[in-house]
Motif scaffolding. Structure first.
Motif, PDB file in Angstrom:
ATOM      1  N   LEU A  61       0.823  -1.206   0.000  1.00 44.67           N
ATOM      2  CA  LEU A  61       0.000   0.000   0.000  1.00 44.67           C
ATOM      3  C   LEU A  61       0.860   1.259   0.000  1.00 44.67           C
ATOM      4  CD1 LEU A  61      -2.809  -1.042   2.502  1.00 44.67           C
ATOM      5  CD2 LEU A  61      -3.073  -0.631   0.051  1.00 44.67           C
ATOM      6  N   GLY A  62       1.991   1.208   0.688  1.00 45.45           N
ATOM      7  CA  GLY A  62       2.917   2.334   0.669  1.00 45.45           C
ATOM      8  C   GLY A  62       3.476   2.585  -0.718  1.00 45.45           C
ATOM      9  N   VAL A  64       1.986   1.731  -3.538  1.00 41.75           N
ATOM     10  CA  VAL A  64       0.861   2.228  -4.343  1.00 41.75           C
ATOM     11  C   VAL A  64       0.618   3.709  -4.066  1.00 41.75           C
ATOM     12  CG1 VAL A  64      -1.646   2.042  -4.656  1.00 41.75           C
ATOM     13  CG2 VAL A  64      -0.244  -0.007  -4.626  1.00 41.75           C
ATOM     14  N   SER A  65       0.789   4.132  -2.830  1.00 35.46           N
ATOM     15  CA  SER A  65       0.587   5.550  -2.518  1.00 35.46           C
ATOM     16  C   SER A  65       1.611   6.430  -3.225  1.00 35.46           C
ATOM     17  CB  SER A  65       0.642   5.791  -1.002  1.00 35.46           C
ATOM     18  OG  SER A  65       1.967   5.739  -0.528  1.00 35.46           O
ATOM     19  N   LEU A  66       2.790   5.886  -3.498  1.00 34.42           N
ATOM     20  CA  LEU A  66       3.828   6.653  -4.192  1.00 34.42           C
ATOM     21  C   LEU A  66       3.675   6.609  -5.708  1.00 34.42           C
ATOM     22  CD1 LEU A  66       6.970   5.614  -2.126  1.00 34.42           C
ATOM     23  CD2 LEU A  66       5.736   7.781  -2.032  1.00 34.42           C
ATOM     24  N   THR A  67       3.278   5.472  -6.236  1.00 36.46           N
ATOM     25  CA  THR A  67       3.241   5.296  -7.687  1.00 36.46           C
ATOM     26  C   THR A  67       1.890   5.592  -8.302  1.00 36.46           C
ATOM     27  OG1 THR A  67       2.720   2.945  -7.471  1.00 36.46           O
ATOM     28  CG2 THR A  67       5.054   3.560  -7.606  1.00 36.46           C
ATOM     29  N   GLY A  68       0.852   5.595  -7.514  1.00 36.58           N
ATOM     30  CA  GLY A  68      -0.483   5.817  -8.042  1.00 36.58           C
ATOM     31  C   GLY A  68      -1.225   4.503  -8.181  1.00 36.58           C
ATOM     32  N   LEU A 110      -5.483  12.985  -3.382  1.00 40.94           N
ATOM     33  CA  LEU A 110      -6.368  12.482  -2.334  1.00 40.94           C
ATOM     34  C   LEU A 110      -6.320  10.960  -2.258  1.00 40.94           C
ATOM     35  CD1 LEU A 110      -8.544  13.190  -0.205  1.00 40.94           C
ATOM     36  CD2 LEU A 110     -10.222  12.883  -2.026  1.00 40.94           C
ATOM     37  N   TRP A 111      -6.393  10.307  -3.402  1.00 45.90           N
ATOM     38  CA  TRP A 111      -6.337   8.841  -3.402  1.00 45.90           C
ATOM     39  C   TRP A 111      -4.968   8.335  -2.961  1.00 45.90           C
ATOM     40  CZ3 TRP A 111     -10.016   5.472  -3.083  1.00 45.90           C
ATOM     41  CH2 TRP A 111     -11.294   5.850  -3.476  1.00 45.90           C
ATOM     42  N   GLY A 112      -3.910   9.006  -3.365  1.00 47.67           N
ATOM     43  CA  GLY A 112      -2.576   8.631  -2.891  1.00 47.67           C
ATOM     44  C   GLY A 112      -2.469   8.771  -1.384  1.00 47.67           C
ATOM     45  N   GLY A 113      -3.051   9.836  -0.853  1.00 49.34           N
ATOM     46  CA  GLY A 113      -3.057  10.043   0.596  1.00 49.34           C
ATOM     47  C   GLY A 113      -3.850   8.976   1.334  1.00 49.34           C
ATOM     48  N   LEU A 153       7.146   4.038   3.905  1.00 52.18           N
ATOM     49  CA  LEU A 153       6.553   4.367   2.607  1.00 52.18           C
ATOM     50  C   LEU A 153       5.231   5.117   2.778  1.00 52.18           C
ATOM     51  CD1 LEU A 153       7.283   1.057   0.677  1.00 52.18           C
ATOM     52  CD2 LEU A 153       8.285   3.307   0.230  1.00 52.18           C
ATOM     53  N   GLY A 154       4.477   4.757   3.797  1.00 49.79           N
ATOM     54  CA  GLY A 154       3.231   5.467   4.070  1.00 49.79           C
ATOM     55  C   GLY A 154       3.471   6.914   4.469  1.00 49.79           C
ATOM     56  N   VAL A 155       4.483   7.150   5.294  1.00 53.17           N
ATOM     57  CA  VAL A 155       4.811   8.525   5.699  1.00 53.17           C
ATOM     58  C   VAL A 155       5.247   9.347   4.488  1.00 53.17           C
ATOM     59  CG1 VAL A 155       6.482   9.911   7.001  1.00 53.17           C
ATOM     60  CG2 VAL A 155       5.341   7.991   8.096  1.00 53.17           C
ATOM     61  N   ILE A 156       6.116   8.770   3.670  1.00 49.70           N
ATOM     62  CA  ILE A 156       6.575   9.486   2.468  1.00 49.70           C
ATOM     63  C   ILE A 156       5.405   9.740   1.525  1.00 49.70           C
ATOM     64  CG2 ILE A 156       8.029   9.303   0.410  1.00 49.70           C
ATOM     65  CD1 ILE A 156       9.995   7.668   2.167  1.00 49.70           C
ATOM     66  N   GLY A 157       4.569   8.727   1.326  1.00 45.09           N
ATOM     67  CA  GLY A 157       3.406   8.885   0.450  1.00 45.09           C
ATOM     68  C   GLY A 157       2.438   9.930   0.960  1.00 45.09           C
TER      69      GLY A 157
END
Length: 176
Positions: A61-62, A64-68, A110-113, A153-157
């Motif tokens: 999930l982390g 995915v939050s970075l790449t879309g 928003l979706w990345g967040g 990865l979640g924090v960075i995303g």
């Protein structure tokens, strides 16, 4: 000759009996040691599998939050279409840019967040889970590592999503 055959048969049976006794003794020793170890492995494996899977999900999930994500792309395309339909032809350039591109960009952010927050929640849950489990049970090191990767990865995303949403990162060009 007949006595030699009988003697050889008795010797073979005696050797076979000794081997049978030796294997039984080694089996008994193994049987007493294995169930305790197998039970521990079984218990650790059962709880470790769920935690390991959750740690991997957190890391995924982390990423995915970075790449879309597909859903973020679809939502942005929908917002782009809505912006085109709602914006009048005689509207100003700044309003057209915001309606067509800015809202879609914010939807992607928003979706990345959302994916980043989910990665954070799952990662923190995996890291905190041993505190609420059976005392003395140790979490596997790879599970901790993967969970920490998901949290990072979640924090960075989440940080990048906030920067994109507010326009600090790759904001819209000014129309003036």
């Amino acid at each position: 000759m007949a006595t030699n055959a009988v003697d050889e048969t008795e010797a073979t049976e005696a050797t076979t009996d000794e081997k049978a006794v030796d294997t039984t003794k080694s089996d008994e020793v193994t049987r007493t040691e294995v169930p305790a170890e197998a039970a521990e492995t079984k218990e650790e494996g059962a709880s470790g599998v769920g935690q390991g899977a959750a740690a991997v999900v957190s890391a995924a999930l982390g990423v995915v939050s970075l790449t879309g994500s597909w859903i973020g792309t679809v939502a942005a395309a929908r917002q782009n279409l809505v912006g085109q339909l709602e914006t009048a032809q005689n509207a100003g350039v700044a309003k057209q840019i915001q309606a067509v591109y800015g809202d879609a960009w914010q939807t992607t952010a928003l979706w990345g967040g959302l994916f980043a927050v989910t990665a954070l929640i799952v990662g923190v849950f995996v890291l905190a889970r041993p505190a609420f489990g059976t005392p003395g049970r140790v979490q596997a090191p790879w599970i901790k590592s993967v969970a920490w990767a998901g949290v990072a990865l979640g924090v960075i995303g989440l940080f990048l999503a906030v920067l994109k949403y507010t326009g600090i990162l790759l904001g819209l060009p000014s129309a003036s």
